[in-house]
Design a protein around this motif. Structure first.
Motif, PDB file in Angstrom:
ATOM      1  N   GLY A  69      26.455  35.525  37.652  1.00  0.00           N
ATOM      2  CA  GLY A  69      27.723  35.902  38.257  1.00  0.00           C
ATOM      3  C   GLY A  69      27.659  36.290  39.709  1.00  0.00           C
ATOM      4  O   GLY A  69      26.588  36.394  40.313  1.00  0.00           O
ATOM      5  N   LEU A  70      28.849  36.499  40.249  1.00  0.00           N
ATOM      6  CA  LEU A  70      29.027  37.007  41.606  1.00  0.00           C
ATOM      7  C   LEU A  70      29.763  38.330  41.577  1.00  0.00           C
ATOM      8  O   LEU A  70      30.719  38.497  40.811  1.00  0.00           O
ATOM      9  N   LEU A  71      29.324  39.254  42.420  1.00  0.00           N
ATOM     10  CA  LEU A  71      30.078  40.477  42.660  1.00  0.00           C
ATOM     11  C   LEU A  71      31.265  40.095  43.546  1.00  0.00           C
ATOM     12  O   LEU A  71      31.088  39.621  44.663  1.00  0.00           O
ATOM     13  N   ASP A  72      32.454  40.282  43.035  1.00  0.00           N
ATOM     14  CA  ASP A  72      33.669  39.835  43.713  1.00  0.00           C
ATOM     15  C   ASP A  72      34.532  41.053  44.011  1.00  0.00           C
ATOM     16  O   ASP A  72      35.105  41.657  43.108  1.00  0.00           O
ATOM     17  N   GLN A  73      34.649  41.392  45.304  1.00  0.00           N
ATOM     18  CA  GLN A  73      35.382  42.595  45.683  1.00  0.00           C
ATOM     19  C   GLN A  73      36.840  42.317  46.029  1.00  0.00           C
ATOM     20  O   GLN A  73      37.645  43.241  46.092  1.00  0.00           O
ATOM     21  N   GLY A  74      37.179  41.050  46.267  1.00  0.00           N
ATOM     22  CA  GLY A  74      38.575  40.695  46.445  1.00  0.00           C
ATOM     23  C   GLY A  74      39.234  41.302  47.660  1.00  0.00           C
ATOM     24  O   GLY A  74      40.404  41.709  47.589  1.00  0.00           O
ATOM     25  N   TYR A  75      38.522  41.363  48.779  1.00  0.00           N
ATOM     26  CA  TYR A  75      39.105  41.852  50.030  1.00  0.00           C
ATOM     27  C   TYR A  75      39.423  40.676  50.947  1.00  0.00           C
ATOM     28  O   TYR A  75      38.767  39.628  50.877  1.00  0.00           O
ATOM     29  N   ILE A 123      43.852  42.876  53.204  1.00  0.00           N
ATOM     30  CA  ILE A 123      42.907  43.877  52.690  1.00  0.00           C
ATOM     31  C   ILE A 123      42.782  43.717  51.164  1.00  0.00           C
ATOM     32  O   ILE A 123      41.981  42.909  50.700  1.00  0.00           O
ATOM     33  N   LEU A 124      43.555  44.448  50.377  1.00  0.00           N
ATOM     34  CA  LEU A 124      43.473  44.303  48.923  1.00  0.00           C
ATOM     35  C   LEU A 124      44.307  43.142  48.392  1.00  0.00           C
ATOM     36  O   LEU A 124      44.138  42.734  47.242  1.00  0.00           O
ATOM     37  N   THR A 125      45.208  42.612  49.198  1.00  0.00           N
ATOM     38  CA  THR A 125      46.156  41.604  48.735  1.00  0.00           C
ATOM     39  C   THR A 125      45.806  40.239  49.309  1.00  0.00           C
ATOM     40  O   THR A 125      45.762  40.073  50.527  1.00  0.00           O
ATOM     41  N   ALA A 126      45.577  39.274  48.415  1.00  0.00           N
ATOM     42  CA  ALA A 126      45.351  37.899  48.866  1.00  0.00           C
ATOM     43  C   ALA A 126      46.612  37.384  49.553  1.00  0.00           C
ATOM     44  O   ALA A 126      47.726  37.662  49.098  1.00  0.00           O
ATOM     45  N   PRO A 127      46.469  36.625  50.638  1.00  0.00           N
ATOM     46  CA  PRO A 127      47.656  36.185  51.372  1.00  0.00           C
ATOM     47  C   PRO A 127      48.555  35.258  50.574  1.00  0.00           C
ATOM     48  O   PRO A 127      49.776  35.263  50.746  1.00  0.00           O
ATOM     49  N   THR A 128      47.965  34.430  49.695  1.00  0.00           N
ATOM     50  CA  THR A 128      48.727  33.498  48.861  1.00  0.00           C
ATOM     51  C   THR A 128      47.989  33.336  47.539  1.00  0.00           C
ATOM     52  O   THR A 128      46.815  33.688  47.404  1.00  0.00           O
ATOM     53  N   GLU A 129      48.686  32.746  46.579  1.00  0.00           N
ATOM     54  CA  GLU A 129      48.014  32.441  45.323  1.00  0.00           C
ATOM     55  C   GLU A 129      46.947  31.381  45.535  1.00  0.00           C
ATOM     56  O   GLU A 129      45.891  31.408  44.887  1.00  0.00           O
ATOM     57  N   GLU A 130      47.179  30.452  46.454  1.00  0.00           N
ATOM     58  CA  GLU A 130      46.186  29.422  46.758  1.00  0.00           C
ATOM     59  C   GLU A 130      44.895  30.055  47.270  1.00  0.00           C
ATOM     60  O   GLU A 130      43.787  29.600  46.943  1.00  0.00           O
ATOM     61  N   ALA A 131      45.027  31.121  48.070  1.00  0.00           N
ATOM     62  CA  ALA A 131      43.845  31.822  48.568  1.00  0.00           C
ATOM     63  C   ALA A 131      43.104  32.506  47.428  1.00  0.00           C
ATOM     64  O   ALA A 131      41.867  32.442  47.330  1.00  0.00           O
ATOM     65  N   LEU A 132      43.854  33.167  46.558  1.00  0.00           N
ATOM     66  CA  LEU A 132      43.253  33.821  45.389  1.00  0.00           C
ATOM     67  C   LEU A 132      42.497  32.803  44.548  1.00  0.00           C
ATOM     68  O   LEU A 132      41.349  33.033  44.145  1.00  0.00           O
ATOM     69  N   LEU A 133      43.136  31.670  44.313  1.00  0.00           N
ATOM     70  CA  LEU A 133      42.527  30.622  43.496  1.00  0.00           C
ATOM     71  C   LEU A 133      41.319  30.003  44.186  1.00  0.00           C
ATOM     72  O   LEU A 133      40.348  29.613  43.516  1.00  0.00           O
ATOM     73  N   TYR A 134      41.345  29.927  45.512  1.00  0.00           N
ATOM     74  CA  TYR A 134      40.238  29.309  46.249  1.00  0.00           C
ATOM     75  C   TYR A 134      38.913  30.004  45.929  1.00  0.00           C
ATOM     76  O   TYR A 134      37.900  29.339  45.657  1.00  0.00           O
ATOM     77  N   ASP A 135      38.900  31.331  45.973  1.00  0.00           N
ATOM     78  CA  ASP A 135      37.668  32.067  45.679  1.00  0.00           C
ATOM     79  C   ASP A 135      37.160  31.758  44.280  1.00  0.00           C
ATOM     80  O   ASP A 135      35.947  31.625  44.046  1.00  0.00           O
TER      81      ASP A 135
END
Length: 450
Positions: free
Chosen positions: A170-176, A181-193
């Motif tokens: 696995g990867l340690l995923d902090q989601g910044y 900061i804590l909020t992904a700019p778009t759902e596409e960005a969230l999905l990209y990671d």
């Protein structure tokens, strides 16, 4: 929250507000007074308004039971009749009727099991009817048939997914994010990671010190990514303990309840490296009691502790013996006969990428000068992980980390997600090799244990 009693005839204005002092006495994870990154405050996840009838479905709770080829369904609503229907695509698999407030069991004959290699999801429709048979509410959802537990593989305690050992890489995923900061700019960005994680051959995300919007867990379910879910830490847990500790327990319980239906989540992590840790042994048992269907890692990296707090150490219970080793992986935990061995964090090797760094002094646990050298280092670390898995009983290895985060330059991606800092094909190849070697351990089991 039901706002019916506040509404008036005509136009209404709804103001959504939150008071968030971010003073470290409520769960804040890295986003607090002793955290590492830019602090934020207030509402950072989606808020929505949904019209419902007077009699509506408030909550559903889904529990796959592969041993008995069924799905347990619990519907929270006023006393009424419900019908639950499971679908495979457009084909009805099974349906059952009953009452709210009772556990119902939908038969799933020859279930298609959910796994990282085959993340199959059934669709589910639940309808609520009044005493005249009129439908007053309907919810569409989904579920995955999977099971997670500990078991013996050739005499070694390991986590079993659907009764087979799957090495968790696995990867340690902090989601910044640099902008939200804590909020992904778009759902596409969230999905990209998440798609990047899958593309690079990882089968696990450790969601570190943060919860995400429900879309994150939907995509984990859909893509086939196992998830370890951390509880965000409190910092000043020795102050005003009657209040701060009760808030922590309340929010931990709420997090588990909110994310309960996601098949991708296989492990809860109440504490990390003794940050804000209290009553660790008791809370580990408590979480296991709240959700006995998942594994619990009571204090991931119990070998580390912040300088402002005495280490609580290994709680001795739960499902994992878990250490963090930087750079590692040598020195990782070994199974103790009742718990599996986990390397909850390791690696953290950095690479400077000019033009893609946060404007502060950047750092990592170790460094390599080029993309090729960093890739070589990663492959070497994972070759060592494979040795530990085969001969020392290691079952989980979580590399730090998915992306750079502000001053930290130890991500596989830069913070802006513009540069892949390793040769991803080589990363994928070694990850797949380690997972494959783990799968082969199942073939060595006696026939009556498979």
């Amino acid at each position: 929250m039901n706002i019916t009693r506040f509404l008036q005839a005509g136009t209404n204005t709804i103001i959504v507000a939150a008071y968030d002092p971010n003073e470290g006495k409520t769960p804040s994870g890295k986003n607090g007074p002793r955290g590492d990154y830019t602090f934020t405050s207030g509402i950072w996840q989606s808020v929505w308004l949904e019209p419902v009838n007077e009699h509506y479905i408030r909550n559903i709770r889904l529990l796959p039971d592969i041993a008995n080829n069924q799905l347990e369904v619990f519907v929270e609503a006023r006393p009424a009749q419900i019908k639950a229907t499971a679908f495979d695509g457009k084909k009805v698999v099974s349906e059952i009727s009953g009452s709210t407030g009772m556990k119902l069991y939908i038969p799933i004959k020859d279930p298609k099991l959910w796994s990282p290699d085959n993340p199959f999801l059934y669709d589910l429709t639940i309808t609520l009817t009044d005493n005249k048979g009129n439908i007053t509410d309907e919810v569409r959802s989904y579920f995955g048939m999977r099971d997670i537990k500990l078991g013996s593989v050739n005499g070694i305690i390991r986590p079993l997914l659907n009764n087979r050992f799957v090495m968790q890489v696995g990867l340690l995923d902090q989601g910044y994010w640099p902008d939200g900061i804590l909020t992904a700019p778009t759902e596409e960005a969230l999905l990209y990671d998440m798609e990047f994680t899958k593309k690079a051959g990882f089968n696990l995300i450790r969601k570190h010190m943060k919860t995400e919007p429900k879309r994150f867990y939907y995509w984990a379910d859909k893509l086939g990514l196992l998830v370890w879910q951390d509880m965000p830490a409190i910092w000043y847990q020795h102050e005003d303990t009657a209040k701060t500790r009760s808030v922590f327990r309340k929010e931990l319980n709420a997090m588990i309840d909110d994310l309960y239906n996601s098949p991708s989540i296989i492990t809860w992590v109440p504490f990390n490296e003794n940050w804000g840790a209290f009553d660790v042994k008791e809370i580990t048992d408590w979480v296991k009691k709240i959700d006995p269907s998942r594994l619990v890692n009571g204090n991931s990296g119990f070998n580390n502790n912040p300088d402002f707090q005495k280490a609580a150490g290994d709680p001795g219970n739960g499902d994992f013996v878990d250490t963090h080793i930087y750079v590692g992986p040598n020195g990782a935990s070994k199974p103790d006969g009742k718990r599996a061995a986990s390397l909850g964090e390791f690696g953290g090797v950095g690479l400077f990428v000019q033009g893609h760094m946060w404007p502060v002094e950047n750092n990592a646990y170790a460094y390599e000068p080029t993309k090729d050298r960093l890739t070589d280092r990663y492959v070497f670390l994972m070759d060592q992980v494979e040795q530990l898995m085969k001969y020392q009983g290691l079952s989980i290895a979580i590399y730090t980390q998915t992306t750079d985060v502000e001053h930290e330059v130890n991500g596989i991606l830069t913070y802006d997600r513009a540069v892949e800092k390793m040769d991803i094909e080589r990363v994928k190849a070694v990850n797949k090799a380690v997972i494959k070697a783990g799968n082969e351990l199942n073939q060595q089991m006696p026939p009556d244990r498979k």
